[in-house]
Enzyme design. Structure first.
Site, PDB file in Angstrom:
ATOM      1  N   ASN A  48       3.695   2.685   2.321  1.00  0.00           N
ATOM      2  CA  ASN A  48       3.749   2.753   3.752  1.00  0.00           C
ATOM      3  C   ASN A  48       4.716   3.852   4.327  1.00  0.00           C
ATOM      4  O   ASN A  48       5.955   4.184   3.549  1.00  0.00           O
ATOM      5  CB  ASN A  48       3.682   1.587   4.633  1.00  0.00           C
ATOM      6  CG  ASN A  48       5.236   0.902   4.442  1.00  0.00           C
ATOM      7  OD1 ASN A  48       5.736   0.756   3.286  1.00  0.00           O
ATOM      8  ND2 ASN A  48       5.565   0.106   5.263  1.00  0.00           N
ATOM      9  N   GLU A  50       6.262   5.041   7.856  1.00  0.00           N
ATOM     10  CA  GLU A  50       6.550   4.848   9.405  1.00  0.00           C
ATOM     11  C   GLU A  50       6.804   6.069  10.084  1.00  0.00           C
ATOM     12  O   GLU A  50       7.228   7.103   9.577  1.00  0.00           O
ATOM     13  CB  GLU A  50       7.405   3.709   9.391  1.00  0.00           C
ATOM     14  CG  GLU A  50       6.592   2.418   8.846  1.00  0.00           C
ATOM     15  CD  GLU A  50       7.423   1.073   9.172  1.00  0.00           C
ATOM     16  OE1 GLU A  50       8.625   1.378   9.673  1.00  0.00           O
ATOM     17  OE2 GLU A  50       6.962   0.074   9.063  1.00  0.00           O
ATOM     18  N   CYS A  59      -0.368   2.965   6.526  1.00  0.00           N
ATOM     19  CA  CYS A  59      -0.366   1.821   5.506  1.00  0.00           C
ATOM     20  C   CYS A  59      -0.256   2.444   3.930  1.00  0.00           C
ATOM     21  O   CYS A  59      -0.871   3.578   3.944  1.00  0.00           O
ATOM     22  CB  CYS A  59      -1.383   1.141   5.647  1.00  0.00           C
ATOM     23  SG  CYS A  59      -1.181  -0.049   7.093  1.00  0.00           S
ATOM     24  N   GLU A  61      -2.041   1.268   1.755  1.00  0.00           N
ATOM     25  CA  GLU A  61      -3.401   1.546   1.009  1.00  0.00           C
ATOM     26  C   GLU A  61      -4.074   2.973   1.519  1.00  0.00           C
ATOM     27  O   GLU A  61      -4.851   3.658   0.807  1.00  0.00           O
ATOM     28  CB  GLU A  61      -4.404   0.547   1.756  1.00  0.00           C
ATOM     29  CG  GLU A  61      -3.896  -0.913   1.152  1.00  0.00           C
ATOM     30  CD  GLU A  61      -2.802  -1.541   2.283  1.00  0.00           C
ATOM     31  OE1 GLU A  61      -2.009  -0.783   2.660  1.00  0.00           O
ATOM     32  OE2 GLU A  61      -3.040  -2.699   2.526  1.00  0.00           O
TER      33      GLU A  61
END
Ligand code: THU
Length: 134
Positions: A48, A50, A59, A61
């Site tokens: 991830n 941010e 994310c 994924e």
């Protein structure tokens, strides 16, 4: 679609755990790693990432699937998601849709953790029943 071996799952977990260490998560402090196995047998990883503008965060994924696509992968045979400690997490709603987009019959989703051997195997269909398709 060949079967996913235990070796495949173990090496995907190891790759996701390693990628998780690179997570950029200064706001939530919740690091996540992911690893995708595609139809070529290539493994792509993500963590991830941010942002100070919170909605721009991405994310693990999404990063792993984007890396797979950018390197020429078309479909996801398996995806592993790893959070910290011994906690098993499942993909967020948006990532369920992302996984469904690139999944094929037999795609496996494996929720694992940083520590321990516990895993939960599921499928894109179980995570997103009756999902949107164009
Ligand atoms: N996160 C992921 O990377 N994957 C998930 O499946 C759930 C949540 C990230 C997003 C955010 O950076 C942090 O975890 C806390 O929500």
């Amino acid at each position: 679609m060949t079967n996913l071996s235990e070796t495949d799952v173990s090496s995907l977990i190891a790759a996701a755990r390693k990628a998780r260490l690179n997570a950029h998560a200064p706001y939530s402090r919740f690091k996540v790693g992911a690893a995708v196995l595609d139809e070529r047998g290539v493994v792509s990883v993500g963590c991830n990432m941010e942002n100070a503008a919170y909605p721009l965060g991405t994310c693990a994924e999404a990063v792993a699937l984007g890396t797979m696509v950018a390197s020429g992968g078309k479909t996801c045979r398996a995806i592993v998601i790893v959070a910290g400690g011994d906690r098993l997490i499942t993909p967020c709603g948006g990532c369920r849709q992302r996984i469904a987009e690139l999944a094929v019959a037999g795609t496996r989703v494996c929720c694992a953790a940083e520590e321990g051997d516990a895993i939960e195997m599921t499928t894109p269909e179980a995570l997103l029943p009756n999902g949107f398709a164009f």
